[in-house]
Design a protein around this motif. Sequence first.
Motif, PDB file in Angstrom:
ATOM      1  N   ASP A 194      -9.216  52.482 -21.145  1.00 66.59           N
ATOM      2  CA  ASP A 194      -8.693  53.846 -20.952  1.00 66.59           C
ATOM      3  C   ASP A 194      -7.312  54.000 -21.582  1.00 66.59           C
ATOM      4  O   ASP A 194      -6.962  55.085 -22.052  1.00 66.59           O
ATOM      5  N   PHE A 195      -6.531  52.927 -21.552  1.00 68.66           N
ATOM      6  CA  PHE A 195      -5.193  52.942 -22.146  1.00 68.66           C
ATOM      7  C   PHE A 195      -4.981  51.653 -22.927  1.00 68.66           C
ATOM      8  O   PHE A 195      -5.417  50.581 -22.492  1.00 68.66           O
ATOM      9  N   CYS A 196      -4.304  51.759 -24.061  1.00 74.57           N
ATOM     10  CA  CYS A 196      -3.848  50.577 -24.791  1.00 74.57           C
ATOM     11  C   CYS A 196      -2.333  50.621 -24.818  1.00 74.57           C
ATOM     12  O   CYS A 196      -1.730  51.593 -25.302  1.00 74.57           O
ATOM     13  N   LEU A 197      -1.722  49.582 -24.286  1.00 71.44           N
ATOM     14  CA  LEU A 197      -0.266  49.499 -24.197  1.00 71.44           C
ATOM     15  C   LEU A 197       0.215  48.354 -25.064  1.00 71.44           C
ATOM     16  O   LEU A 197      -0.278  47.232 -24.948  1.00 71.44           O
ATOM     17  N   ASN A 198       1.156  48.638 -25.943  1.00 74.49           N
ATOM     18  CA  ASN A 198       1.758  47.580 -26.752  1.00 74.49           C
ATOM     19  C   ASN A 198       3.208  47.394 -26.340  1.00 74.49           C
ATOM     20  O   ASN A 198       3.976  48.359 -26.264  1.00 74.49           O
ATOM     21  N   LEU A 199       3.563  46.151 -26.064  1.00 73.06           N
ATOM     22  CA  LEU A 199       4.918  45.833 -25.611  1.00 73.06           C
ATOM     23  C   LEU A 199       5.608  44.935 -26.627  1.00 73.06           C
ATOM     24  O   LEU A 199       5.635  43.718 -26.496  1.00 73.06           O
ATOM     25  N   GLY A 200       6.109  45.534 -27.681  1.00 75.27           N
ATOM     26  CA  GLY A 200       6.944  44.818 -28.642  1.00 75.27           C
ATOM     27  C   GLY A 200       8.392  45.062 -28.284  1.00 75.27           C
ATOM     28  O   GLY A 200       8.769  45.008 -27.112  1.00 75.27           O
ATOM     29  N   ALA A 260       1.238  56.429 -17.817  1.00 81.42           N
ATOM     30  CA  ALA A 260      -0.196  56.161 -17.628  1.00 81.42           C
ATOM     31  C   ALA A 260      -0.785  56.992 -16.490  1.00 81.42           C
ATOM     32  O   ALA A 260      -1.851  57.598 -16.634  1.00 81.42           O
ATOM     33  N   LEU A 261      -0.101  57.052 -15.360  1.00 81.17           N
ATOM     34  CA  LEU A 261      -0.629  57.777 -14.199  1.00 81.17           C
ATOM     35  C   LEU A 261      -0.716  59.276 -14.468  1.00 81.17           C
ATOM     36  O   LEU A 261      -1.615  59.960 -13.976  1.00 81.17           O
ATOM     37  N   SER A 299     -12.495  55.959 -11.183  1.00 85.86           N
ATOM     38  CA  SER A 299     -11.883  55.089 -10.172  1.00 85.86           C
ATOM     39  C   SER A 299     -11.445  53.740 -10.722  1.00 85.86           C
ATOM     40  O   SER A 299     -10.594  53.072 -10.155  1.00 85.86           O
ATOM     41  N   ASN A 300     -12.036  53.311 -11.832  1.00 85.29           N
ATOM     42  CA  ASN A 300     -11.750  51.946 -12.313  1.00 85.29           C
ATOM     43  C   ASN A 300     -11.135  51.965 -13.718  1.00 85.29           C
ATOM     44  O   ASN A 300     -11.679  51.392 -14.651  1.00 85.29           O
ATOM     45  N   SER A 301     -10.024  52.652 -13.882  1.00 81.86           N
ATOM     46  CA  SER A 301      -9.365  52.730 -15.185  1.00 81.86           C
ATOM     47  C   SER A 301      -8.777  51.377 -15.552  1.00 81.86           C
ATOM     48  O   SER A 301      -8.311  50.625 -14.685  1.00 81.86           O
ATOM     49  N   LYS A 302      -8.788  51.097 -16.870  1.00 75.91           N
ATOM     50  CA  LYS A 302      -8.259  49.809 -17.351  1.00 75.91           C
ATOM     51  C   LYS A 302      -7.229  50.029 -18.442  1.00 75.91           C
ATOM     52  O   LYS A 302      -7.412  50.887 -19.316  1.00 75.91           O
ATOM     53  N   LEU A 303      -6.170  49.273 -18.385  1.00 83.54           N
ATOM     54  CA  LEU A 303      -5.093  49.320 -19.364  1.00 83.54           C
ATOM     55  C   LEU A 303      -5.009  47.970 -20.056  1.00 83.54           C
ATOM     56  O   LEU A 303      -4.801  46.944 -19.395  1.00 83.54           O
ATOM     57  N   LEU A 304      -5.184  47.951 -21.373  1.00 85.91           N
ATOM     58  CA  LEU A 304      -5.080  46.720 -22.154  1.00 85.91           C
ATOM     59  C   LEU A 304      -3.621  46.524 -22.556  1.00 85.91           C
ATOM     60  O   LEU A 304      -3.044  47.381 -23.225  1.00 85.91           O
TER      61      LEU A 304
END
Length: 363
Positions: A156-162, A271-272, A280-285
């Motif tokens: 549902d979301f892709c998060l990159n933390l550079g 994200a929220l 109900s089961n959202s996923k964030l990579l």
Amino acid sequence: MSVYKVLGLMSGTSLDGLDIAYCHIWEEDNKWNFSIENTAEINYSDEMREYLKNAIHLSEEDHDQLHKDYGIWLGQQSKLFIDELEEEVDFIASHGHTSHHRPEEGVTFQLGDGQLLANTSGKQVVCDFRTKDVSLKGQGAPLVPIGDKLLFHEYDFCLNLGGISNISFDKNGERIAYDIGLANMPLNYITHKMGLAYDENGKIARSGKLNHALLQKLNSLPYYALPYPKSTGYEWFSSEIMPLIEGSKLSNEDLLHTFIHHNCEQIAFAALKHKNNGKSNSKLLATGGGALNQFFMDTLQSKLGNSIEVVVPNRTLIAYKEALVFALMGVLRLEGKTNVLKSVTGATSDSCSGEMFVPKDLV
């Protein structure tokens, strides 16, 4: 079905070094697939790190010289990698290293001369993926969401933390993405002052205490109130964040602890706000260097609560996802397909971006 064999090169704002990912990329049944076959991380020497870090302050002549020097260096590192690999490489897709990024002024510049990179490596090169989008009134960033859309659509979301944190997600049939704000840039800045490259697993940060006054100052920064599409970088960090760190009397432990809480609050808020409430089961990579920081991940999950699960993949994907995506962008450029999305950057149109260079001795 043709399989592209591509070397993806990535250097991020955190200035850790050069990421090289040798990828196989192919399209099957209208879906893009990938495998990361081999990787390398080339650490910058202290001299190279300072050179790149201070690029923004260089004269035009010195900046041009750095552009050439860095292009040759990228070519040398690529050639060493390819020679050791002993496998076929079709071409190199290089992000370069961003020295200037002021899209509101129509300015963006990625160091690493493509022609010299091609000449030195002996391979065709696709690079400079941002300039065309900026010319189309876009932010020229973030670029990774095309990879999120085509390669990681199950999340549902892709998060990159550079150095900076950015997020991407689908909304009303369009890919949306933007730079949330800070990630590793302030953390690495603080640990470098301590003589450390980084805070392993966030152990030092975990030992600190939350400072509410600093947290409130950070959360009140005007950038966070801007609507997307938006992007930021080192200029924002040096003008807005560094003075807060330098002017603080807090211990390094408390600074690290507070910055991680700040980062996670802003990420969770983003994200929220965009979560599909019917799901109900959202996923964030989570990928990028920050995903290797266990305290960062624990804090983020606590801020998100039970409504969004943080998924941390294997270390190879964490570290080399951006290099993989630039390899994909290179493939899309060669195929004449869209690789930069206007819904992400705010440009007047989608584009097929990237300049192509062939080694001069092969012309």
